[in-house]
Write an enzyme that holds these catalytic residues in place. Sequence first.
Site, PDB file in Angstrom:
ATOM      1  N   ASP A 141      -1.593 -13.411   8.425  1.00 23.52           N
ATOM      2  CA  ASP A 141      -1.192 -11.994   8.036  1.00 23.52           C
ATOM      3  C   ASP A 141       0.367 -11.900   8.012  1.00 23.52           C
ATOM      4  OD1 ASP A 141      -0.572  -8.934   8.609  1.00 23.52           O
ATOM      5  OD2 ASP A 141      -2.584  -8.980   8.228  1.00 23.52           O
TER       6      ASP A 141
ATOM      7  N   HIS B  94       2.127  -9.402   8.370  1.00 23.77           N
ATOM      8  CA  HIS B  94       2.921  -8.255   9.014  1.00 23.77           C
ATOM      9  C   HIS B  94       2.577  -8.515  10.601  1.00 23.77           C
ATOM     10  CE1 HIS B  94       3.761  -6.101   5.591  1.00 23.77           C
ATOM     11  NE2 HIS B  94       2.490  -6.121   5.221  1.00 23.77           N
ATOM     12  N   GLU B  95       1.376  -9.418  10.842  1.00 21.82           N
ATOM     13  CA  GLU B  95       0.961  -9.854  12.484  1.00 21.82           C
ATOM     14  C   GLU B  95       1.794 -10.818  12.755  1.00 21.82           C
ATOM     15  OE1 GLU B  95      -2.831  -9.521  13.731  1.00 21.82           O
ATOM     16  OE2 GLU B  95      -3.611  -8.376  12.026  1.00 21.82           O
ATOM     17  N   MET B  96       1.780 -11.959  12.390  1.00 16.53           N
ATOM     18  CA  MET B  96       2.403 -13.085  12.356  1.00 16.53           C
ATOM     19  C   MET B  96       3.418 -13.771  11.570  1.00 16.53           C
ATOM     20  SD  MET B  96      -0.260 -14.903  15.227  1.00 16.53           S
ATOM     21  CE  MET B  96       0.808 -15.911  15.918  1.00 16.53           C
TER      22      MET B  96
ATOM     23  N   PRO C 155      -4.899 -13.227  11.806  1.00 17.05           N
ATOM     24  CA  PRO C 155      -3.457 -12.920  12.492  1.00 17.05           C
ATOM     25  C   PRO C 155      -2.812 -13.946  12.101  1.00 17.05           C
ATOM     26  CG  PRO C 155      -5.008 -13.663  14.216  1.00 17.05           C
ATOM     27  CD  PRO C 155      -5.950 -13.339  13.027  1.00 17.05           C
TER      28      PRO C 155
END
Length: 366
Positions: free
Chosen positions: A140, A142-144, A137
């Site tokens: 990533d 798009h996540e963080m 994450p």
Amino acid sequence: MPIQSHYKKLTLLLVLVTAAIFIAATSAVPVCTDPYKLEYPDYFGNRISIPASNPTTRQGVYLGRMLFYETRLSSSKTISCASCHQQKLAFTDGKAFSAGIDRPTRRNAMSLKNLLWVRNFFWDGRAKGLEAQAKVPLGDPHEMGNYLDRAVKELQKTKLYPGLFREAFGTPVVTADRIAMAIAQFERTLISANSNYDKYLRGQYKPTDHELSGMELFMNSADAGKNIRGASCAQCHGTPKMYMELFHNNGLDSVPKDLGREELTGMPNDRGRFRVVTLRNIALTAPYMHDGRFKNLQQVLDHYNEHIQPSRTLSLSLVNRPNDVGGKSLGLTAGEKSDIISFLNMLTDSTFTNNPKFSDPHLIQK
């Protein structure tokens, strides 16, 4: 000795000393730290997963706890690990898909507990070990926000973190590997083992009749020929930890929209297979399944009882398991499903969800 030769030796010695200092400064193995005592019941088993390169220490766990709740690890400065893994919800977030930097996550956030015994993480098992899991994450987009490398530089400039990294790893150097290692150390302490079910196993709790009936149905495999009624849950969730490290196609779709583990392995037999989750604190972790399609436990029981979708990769443990002779489905009654839910509620551990050792340390500092 010729002067040139003397200078060459001094130069070589300086290079070796510099290299030794650099290696020590960036070494992954913690030094000068106190062991953290991990406490869990004997019936959990001792086949725990802790790499020799990242022993669990008091200083490392505290640093990991700080980083778990640190929003500066995300590009927006608003998202931390705890955003998707909230203690009050057994380290889930109550959403089908979590909010990322620019769009929702692709799959439901998994609950974080009893990770000492897990070796392959995420719904498809892509990460081998907690250290690898922590980086996914963080890296990533798009996540963080794929912000880890910049976060390293920002944390290095703070007054707080270099000292914490020195205490945990022997030097004040902040690295991406050390961030992941510290978070992994903290996550290994997230042990849930004080539910009413645990108290029952220790002889400290007397279940109700409905809970006992639900427990029996949960543990039994349906066998109409032998007149044994059961829900066959224990085939995948039958250890005291309430899970086995398996990947199953549990009949959600005849044609899976999400390929599941097949994306990782490339093997058609893995189509629609996902990791079996632990059922501990399951009453707190709705919605359920990798896509959060079921809002409550009643819907989950209805699925396994009446709505299994056949497919080529459907788990064999879900094929031909009727409670009634000639039945086409599991065939549990409404009362039996209610009893199973009563048992599942026994798995809620309020000690775990209220343990101050797992809470946000930044709030304490404020």
